[in-house]
Design a protein around this motif. Structure first.
Motif, PDB file in Angstrom:
ATOM      1  N   UNK A 175      -0.828  21.900   4.118  1.00 33.84           N
ATOM      2  CA  UNK A 175       0.450  21.776   4.810  1.00 33.84           C
ATOM      3  C   UNK A 175       1.298  20.673   4.185  1.00 33.84           C
ATOM      4  N   UNK A 176       1.839  20.924   3.003  1.00 30.25           N
ATOM      5  CA  UNK A 176       2.594  19.870   2.312  1.00 30.25           C
ATOM      6  C   UNK A 176       3.823  19.386   3.087  1.00 30.25           C
ATOM      7  N   UNK A 177       4.562  20.300   3.696  1.00 34.61           N
ATOM      8  CA  UNK A 177       5.778  19.890   4.407  1.00 34.61           C
ATOM      9  C   UNK A 177       5.436  19.019   5.613  1.00 34.61           C
ATOM     10  N   UNK A 235       0.865  -1.174   0.000  1.00 34.75           N
ATOM     11  CA  UNK A 235       0.000   0.000   0.000  1.00 34.75           C
ATOM     12  C   UNK A 235       0.900   1.220   0.000  1.00 34.75           C
ATOM     13  N   UNK A 236       0.481   2.220  -0.728  1.00 32.69           N
ATOM     14  CA  UNK A 236       1.223   3.466  -0.705  1.00 32.69           C
ATOM     15  C   UNK A 236       0.596   4.434   0.289  1.00 32.69           C
ATOM     16  N   UNK A 237       1.399   5.355   0.760  1.00 34.70           N
ATOM     17  CA  UNK A 237       0.875   6.469   1.549  1.00 34.70           C
ATOM     18  C   UNK A 237       1.159   7.737   0.761  1.00 34.70           C
ATOM     19  N   UNK A 238       0.091   8.409   0.395  1.00 31.52           N
ATOM     20  CA  UNK A 238       0.222   9.604  -0.427  1.00 31.52           C
ATOM     21  C   UNK A 238      -0.259  10.844   0.279  1.00 31.52           C
ATOM     22  N   UNK A 239      -0.022  11.980  -0.363  1.00 33.64           N
ATOM     23  CA  UNK A 239      -0.426  13.288   0.153  1.00 33.64           C
ATOM     24  C   UNK A 239      -1.366  13.941  -0.849  1.00 33.64           C
ATOM     25  N   UNK A 240      -2.450  14.496  -0.358  1.00 31.51           N
ATOM     26  CA  UNK A 240      -3.388  15.193  -1.230  1.00 31.51           C
ATOM     27  C   UNK A 240      -2.716  16.364  -1.936  1.00 31.51           C
ATOM     28  N   UNK A 241      -3.005  16.493  -3.222  1.00 31.07           N
ATOM     29  CA  UNK A 241      -2.461  17.619  -3.990  1.00 31.07           C
ATOM     30  C   UNK A 241      -2.987  18.954  -3.469  1.00 31.07           C
ATOM     31  N   UNK A 242      -4.054  18.942  -2.669  1.00 28.09           N
ATOM     32  CA  UNK A 242      -4.658  20.173  -2.179  1.00 28.09           C
ATOM     33  C   UNK A 242      -4.421  20.415  -0.684  1.00 28.09           C
ATOM     34  N   UNK A 243      -3.521  19.664  -0.075  1.00 23.34           N
ATOM     35  CA  UNK A 243      -3.268  19.875   1.339  1.00 23.34           C
ATOM     36  C   UNK A 243      -2.752  21.290   1.610  1.00 23.34           C
TER      37      UNK A 243
END
Length: 464
Positions: A344-346, A334-342
């Protein structure tokens, strides 16, 4: 195989994303951090605190482990709070789909490697490359290359290009055996470095299939394999596959494929070393394994905490090899990803890093016995400790390093073509149709669905 069923369902479940995801645009809203009914949203500020939503799925042991790691992350990152949204495995895909459709994508979330293309083309996932490459806190060379490459995509071919997720884990699907049963019957233990041939495997399975209480009914079997999880091993080790190298042609009508499928069916119908369908309804094979009534049964790293309580000793071995002479099996992830619209990217990437690439977080997850280490040096040290179960943990690493593969549906826009194969397969397992006849009639139906997936992918690329 109840333990595996939910996981596989999630792995093979495909969102029909070309239709669903194109309507997921719009600006990111602020609001509640999320609820455990799947209505996850991007987090906003609250009193100066940066709030992230982390959506994932898992069983009881995994939930406890991840909750502890997230708590430690918060302690190590003052000013960041994480709202956990957790679901059962068989509900996760539906609830993530609802969150995406409602434009309430969590800041950080699990996703399937097979969904990477659709998520990237629909602007669901943030490109992590600038945040992880040359990051002093992340050593990509010390993380399984297989795991990293699953979440790379260059806009055309999966497995290369930028990184859109980090591997939560790599899940090598190894083969386990009942060591206590072998010793009781005086049968030499399997060689950890040399696989049985198919014939050797059948010969041992026959010896271990018996009526142990004298009531005239078989109550101990050699195997209890589920076709969804073990056929891949037989097909690949026999030199066949579902799909060709171009990922555009279904290849199940290969005689070597039919031979592998027939061998699987014959374990029940000819060799009688696995419970019949009727017997499995009385007590499924996972339960039989747990009671010590099966000699061989697949084992994933996610099983380790549960298998601590088995009433017998078990260990790992190579899968029996077909005509190639080499073992084969699949590796889940499984991957853990980050929303493109977050917002707080860092901070979101820091959470992903903590869960996938930090020594602190990884050690907590490994100690909970829910996965093998993502970090290669930690994994080698972990596998060398034969005092913990299973003793031959090195087999997990051999699968990742040497003979494990990704499931065929990973390569295509949808996996409907692959899923169809297992949907229609029961007559073969019941001995009502030969494997050769089955693959001949099924290949064109699967090819039609694969062609449709290829067409959907080309349309999505044209819109981007």
């Amino acid at each position: 195989m109840l333990k595996k069923k939910g996981w596989f369902t999630l792995l093979s479940l495909v969102l029909v994303l070309s239709a669903v995801l194109t309507g997921c645009g719009g600006s990111k809203g602020e609001g509640e951090a999320g609820t455990d009914n799947g209505e996850a949203v991007n987090s906003g500020k609250s009193g100066g605190t940066k709030e992230l939503t982390f959506m994932y799925r898992g069983g009881t042991d995994e939930q406890k482990a991840y909750s502890a790691v997230v708590k430690k992350f918060e302690e190590d990152h003052p000013g960041v709070k994480v709202k956990i949204v957790v679901t059962a495995a068989d509900q996760y895909a539906t609830k993530l789909k609802a969150a995406i459709t409602g434009n309430k994508v969590p800041d950080v979330f699990y996703f399937e490697s097979g969904d990477l293309k659709a998520y990237m083309h629909s602007n669901i996932l943030m490109d992590l490359t600038p945040y992880v490459e040359n990051n002093p806190d992340i050593n990509l060379d010390n993380i399984w290359k297989y795991g990293i490459d699953l979440y790379r995509y260059d806009g055309n071919m999966a497995g290369q290009g930028n990184i859109y997720g980090m591997p939560k884990d790599v899940g090598p699907f190894a083969l386990g055996y009942n060591k206590t049963m072998f010793e009781k019957e005086g049968i030499p233990l399997p060689d950890p470095d040399k696989p049985y041939t198919w014939q050797e495997f059948i010969d041992i399975a026959k010896q271990l299939t018996k009526d142990t209480n004298g009531d005239g009914k078989i109550d101990q079997y050699g195997t209890g394999f589920n076709v969804n999880w073990v056929l891949q091993s037989l097909v690949w080790s026999n030199g066949a596959d579902w799909i060709d190298e171009s990922k555009k042609k279904v290849m199940i009508d290969d005689p070597k494929f039919a031979e592998a499928l027939q061998f699987f069916a014959d374990m029940q119908n000819v060799y009688k070393v696995t419970p019949s369908a009727e017997d499995a309804q009385t007590l499924d094979t996972y339960q039989r394994w747990m009671k010590g009534e099966l000699a061989f049964f697949p084992v994933g790293p996610w099983d380790m905490s549960t298998y601590e309580k088995l009433p017998f000793e078990y260990d790992l071995m190579p899968y029996p090899a077909g005509s190639t002479g080499k073992s084969a099996t699949w590796i889940g992830s499984l991957g853990i990803g980050v929303s493109a619209k977050t917002k707080y990217p860092e901070e979101a990437v820091a959470l992903v890093n903590y869960l996938t690439a930090s020594k602190e977080g990884m050690q907590m997850l490994v100690d909970a016995k829910v996965q093998i280490p993502n970090l290669i040096d930690m994994a080698e040290e972990w596998a060398a400790d034969t005092s913990t179960k299973p003793a031959n943990k090195k087999e997990f690493l051999d699968v990742v390093d040497e003979y494990g593969r990704v499931l065929p549906g990973h390569y295509t826009w949808t996996s409907e073509w692959y899923d169809l194969f297992f949907t229609d397969i029961q007559p073969v397992l019941d001995g009502k149709i030969t494997a050769a006849d089955y693959v001949k009639q099924e290949q064109p139906k699967m090819q039609k669905l694969l062609d449709k997936a290829i067409e959907q992918e080309e349309k999505a690329k044209a819109k981007k």
